[in-house]
Every structure is written in structure tokens, then in C-alpha cells.
Design a protein around this motif. Structure first.
Motif, short mmCIF file in Angstrom:
data_model
loop_
_atom_site.label_atom_id
_atom_site.label_comp_id
_atom_site.label_asym_id
_atom_site.label_seq_id
_atom_site.Cartn_x
_atom_site.Cartn_y
_atom_site.Cartn_z
N GLN A 28 -13.84 21.76 -15.75
CA GLN A 28 -13.07 21.61 -16.99
C GLN A 28 -13.89 20.90 -18.06
O GLN A 28 -13.93 21.32 -19.23
N ILE A 29 -14.54 19.80 -17.68
CA ILE A 29 -15.35 19.05 -18.65
C ILE A 29 -16.53 19.89 -19.13
O ILE A 29 -16.86 19.91 -20.32
N LEU A 30 -17.16 20.62 -18.21
CA LEU A 30 -18.27 21.49 -18.60
C LEU A 30 -17.82 22.53 -19.62
O LEU A 30 -18.50 22.76 -20.63
N LYS A 105 -14.75 11.61 -8.52
CA LYS A 105 -13.30 11.46 -8.61
C LYS A 105 -12.75 11.14 -7.21
O LYS A 105 -12.91 11.95 -6.29
N ASP A 106 -12.15 9.97 -7.07
CA ASP A 106 -11.56 9.55 -5.80
C ASP A 106 -12.56 9.65 -4.65
O ASP A 106 -12.21 10.04 -3.53
N GLY A 107 -13.81 9.32 -4.94
CA GLY A 107 -14.83 9.28 -3.89
C GLY A 107 -15.56 10.58 -3.64
O GLY A 107 -16.47 10.63 -2.82
N TRP A 108 -15.18 11.65 -4.36
CA TRP A 108 -15.81 12.95 -4.15
C TRP A 108 -16.48 13.43 -5.44
O TRP A 108 -16.05 13.12 -6.53
N ILE A 109 -17.54 14.22 -5.26
CA ILE A 109 -18.36 14.65 -6.39
C ILE A 109 -18.21 16.15 -6.62
O ILE A 109 -18.24 16.94 -5.67
N GLY A 110 -18.04 16.53 -7.89
CA GLY A 110 -18.12 17.91 -8.33
C GLY A 110 -19.33 18.04 -9.24
O GLY A 110 -19.55 17.20 -10.11
N ASP A 111 -20.13 19.09 -9.05
CA ASP A 111 -21.41 19.21 -9.75
C ASP A 111 -21.57 20.66 -10.20
O ASP A 111 -21.48 21.58 -9.38
N ASN A 112 -21.76 20.86 -11.51
CA ASN A 112 -21.96 22.22 -12.01
C ASN A 112 -22.73 22.21 -13.32
O ASN A 112 -22.83 21.18 -14.00
N ALA A 113 -23.29 23.38 -13.65
CA ALA A 113 -24.12 23.47 -14.86
C ALA A 113 -24.03 24.87 -15.44
O ALA A 113 -23.74 25.85 -14.74
N THR A 114 -24.30 24.95 -16.74
CA THR A 114 -24.38 26.23 -17.42
C THR A 114 -25.42 26.13 -18.54
O THR A 114 -25.87 25.03 -18.89
N LYS A 232 -42.10 27.65 -22.85
CA LYS A 232 -41.19 28.78 -23.01
C LYS A 232 -39.80 28.39 -22.51
O LYS A 232 -39.62 27.40 -21.82
N MET A 233 -38.81 29.21 -22.85
CA MET A 233 -37.41 28.90 -22.53
C MET A 233 -37.15 28.82 -21.03
O MET A 233 -37.82 29.49 -20.23
N SER A 234 -36.14 28.03 -20.69
CA SER A 234 -35.70 27.91 -19.30
C SER A 234 -34.17 27.90 -19.28
O SER A 234 -33.53 27.41 -20.21
N ALA A 235 -33.59 28.47 -18.22
CA ALA A 235 -32.14 28.51 -18.07
C ALA A 235 -31.73 27.89 -16.74
O ALA A 235 -32.51 27.87 -15.78
N HIS A 236 -30.48 27.42 -16.66
CA HIS A 236 -29.98 26.70 -15.47
C HIS A 236 -28.49 26.96 -15.34
O HIS A 236 -27.73 26.75 -16.29
N PHE A 237 -28.08 27.46 -14.18
CA PHE A 237 -26.66 27.63 -13.85
C PHE A 237 -26.41 27.04 -12.47
O PHE A 237 -27.28 27.13 -11.59
N GLU A 238 -25.21 26.48 -12.27
CA GLU A 238 -24.92 25.82 -10.98
C GLU A 238 -23.43 25.88 -10.67
O GLU A 238 -22.59 25.75 -11.56
#
Length: 266
Positions: A28-30, A105-114, A232-238
Motif C-alpha cells: 500500500q505504501i509503495l 509491523k507487529d514484528g514481521w517485515i514486508g519488503d517490495n520494490a518497483t 546506463k539505466m537500471s530497473a528493480h522490481f521486488e
């Protein structure tokens, strides 16, 4: 004496519920940050947006203070691959920005990227984003019980290389749970040797980092920001991915952001 392999943590049903909450919040934050990307916005303003949303939701940044990292999120522009720090940089039309959000959040991690284009970008850059995102889903398709970790890792480079792009080898994905980086490491190329068989309850952060030119990278003097050696350009998704008996569950599920029709997928 042979080096003993560290154990991959298997999450219980209760653990997984906690990770679903953290993953949904990270997603949601992403998405809110991605929607705020327009010409003229600064990377600091994006980082402050994330900080405010984390405070409102009763969560914390999984990155802030990690080994001394100074930002709430990682914000990397153009040739910056990962670990960029929010600051006064103003985004310009034609830039791309990698947004990496990790929440506790409450001891657990969510990790994502775009990776988000700033306004209109050229066709090569559009292809870079689409290929990188699709390589993530190629890997996710193999992230299921009974397959080996190497199958997941190898799927990224196997898809990227024929498209004329390269994968970063110095930085990799990882297991995730109560800690940001757990076993196993998840490179974006097929590792040498025997790799673990995937089991239900394993949670992986799969994150292709793909360059338009050379795979080589270097770290700037701030000690964090990774850039492509040829600029040169680089991209990252997770995505944070839960291994099940069937298809993997995306704990950070969100709509596809790149344009797969460029690749003839749709």
C-alpha cells in the motif's frame, strides 16, 4: 570441515498471517509513493510520505537505521541501482525512480520494490522496465514446493539475457520474516552447486535488478548508493513471496506496473 548451511526458517500459519499484514501494508505504501511520482517532486518528499504513512499505520521502516542506513525507504534514480537515499534531488521528465519499501509491523517485515517512469520515457527504458518486471514473474512461477531455489534464481537471467539486458550479480534477494535478511540468498542467476528444495512456509524476497548496459556496478562515496559502472539505466522490481504446495502467494500483491504489451505478452 565443511561449512554448515544456515537453516531456512519455515513460517507457521500464525507467522504467515502476520506477514500478510506487513506485506499488504508495504504494498500500500509503495503504491502511494508511486502515485506521487511526478516531475518536480524531490526524493526527500517521497521518503517523507512513506515516513508519514508508516507512523499512521503503527509500523516502522525496516530500513531506517539498518547498518546505519539514513532513509525510511530506498530511492534510486536512473543509473542508481539500489540503496539510494532520499534528498534534495528533483525528479525530471524522462527519469526513472526505483522505490523500495520495507515495513516492520507487529514484528514481521514486508519488503517490495518497483520502478516508476517520471512522465514519458524512451522505448528502450520502457522495455527495460517491462523485461525486469516480467523476469520477476518468471521467477515467481517457479517458486513452489518441490522446485529447487536454483530454478527460481536461474529464471531471471534466462529471461533477461536474450532481451539484451544484464542482471546485477553483487546484490541479491533473500529470505525475509522477523528479520530483513534471512536465509537463503536469492541471486538473479543460477548459482553453482546444489541449492535447497523449496518447502511450504518459506518466504522469499525475489528482486531482479537489471541493467541496460554492463552488469558491473559500483558504490558511491555515501557508502550506500549503488550505480551502474557505465551510468546506463537500471530497473528493480521486488515481491515478498510465500511458498505453498501450489502457486506462490504474493504477500505484497499489487497491480502490474510496467507495460507487458511491449513484450508481446498481451
Amino acid at each position: 570441515m565443511a561449512k554448515r548451511r544456515k537453516r531456512i526458517r519455515i513460517k507457521s500459519a500464525a507467522d504467515i498471517e502476520g506477514m500478510r499484514v506487513a506485506g499488504a501494508l508495504a504494498s500500500q505504501i509503495l503504491c502511494e509513493m508511486a502515485a506521487a511520482v511526478v516531475p518536480g517532486v524531490t526524493t526527500r518528499e517521497l521518503d517523507e510520505l512513506a515516513a508519514a504513512r508508516m507512523k499512521e499505520s503503527g509500523s516502522k521502516s525496516a530500513f531506517l537505521g539498518y547498518r546505519g542506513f539514513p532513509g525510511y525507504t530506498c530511492l534510486s534514480v536512473n543509473e542508481e541501482v539500489v540503496h539510494g537515499i532520499g534528498g534534495p534531488r528533483v525528479l525530471q521528465m524522462g527519469d526513472i525512480i526505483k522505490i523500495d519499501v520495507g515495513v516492520l509491523k507487529d514484528g514481521w517485515i514486508g519488503d517490495n520494490a518497483t520502478t516508476v517512469p517520471v512522465g514519458e520515457v524512451d522505448l528502450t527504458t520502457k522495455r527495460l522496465l517491462a523485461v525486469t518486471e516480467q523476469s520477476l514473474f518468471e521467477a515467481i512461477a517457479l517458486a513452489r514446493a518441490g522446485n529447487r531455489l536454483a530454478d527460481v534464481c536461474g529464471a531471471v537471467e534466462a529471461y533477461v539475457k536474450p532481451q539484451g539486458f544484464t542482471v546485477v550479480r553483487e546484490f541479491v534477494g533473500h529470505g525475509v520474516g522477523r528479520e530483513l535478511h534471512e536465509e537463503p540468498q536469492v541471486p538473479n542467476y543460477r548459482p553453482v552447486g546444489k541449492t535447497p528444495i523449496l518447502e511450504p512456509g518459506m518466504v522469499l524476497a525475489i528482486e531482479p535488478m537489471v541493467n541496460a548496459g554492463t552488469a558491473s556496478v559500483r558504490i558511491l562515496d555515501d557508502g550506500w548508493t549503488v550505480i551502474t559502472a557505465d551510468r546506463k539505466m537500471s530497473a528493480h522490481f521486488e515481491h515478498t513471496v510465500l511458498i505453498t504446495e501450489g502457486e506462490a502467494e504474493l504477500l505484497t500483491a499489487r497491480p502490474r506496473e510496467a507495460t507487458p504489451e511491449i513484450l508481446g505478452i498481451l
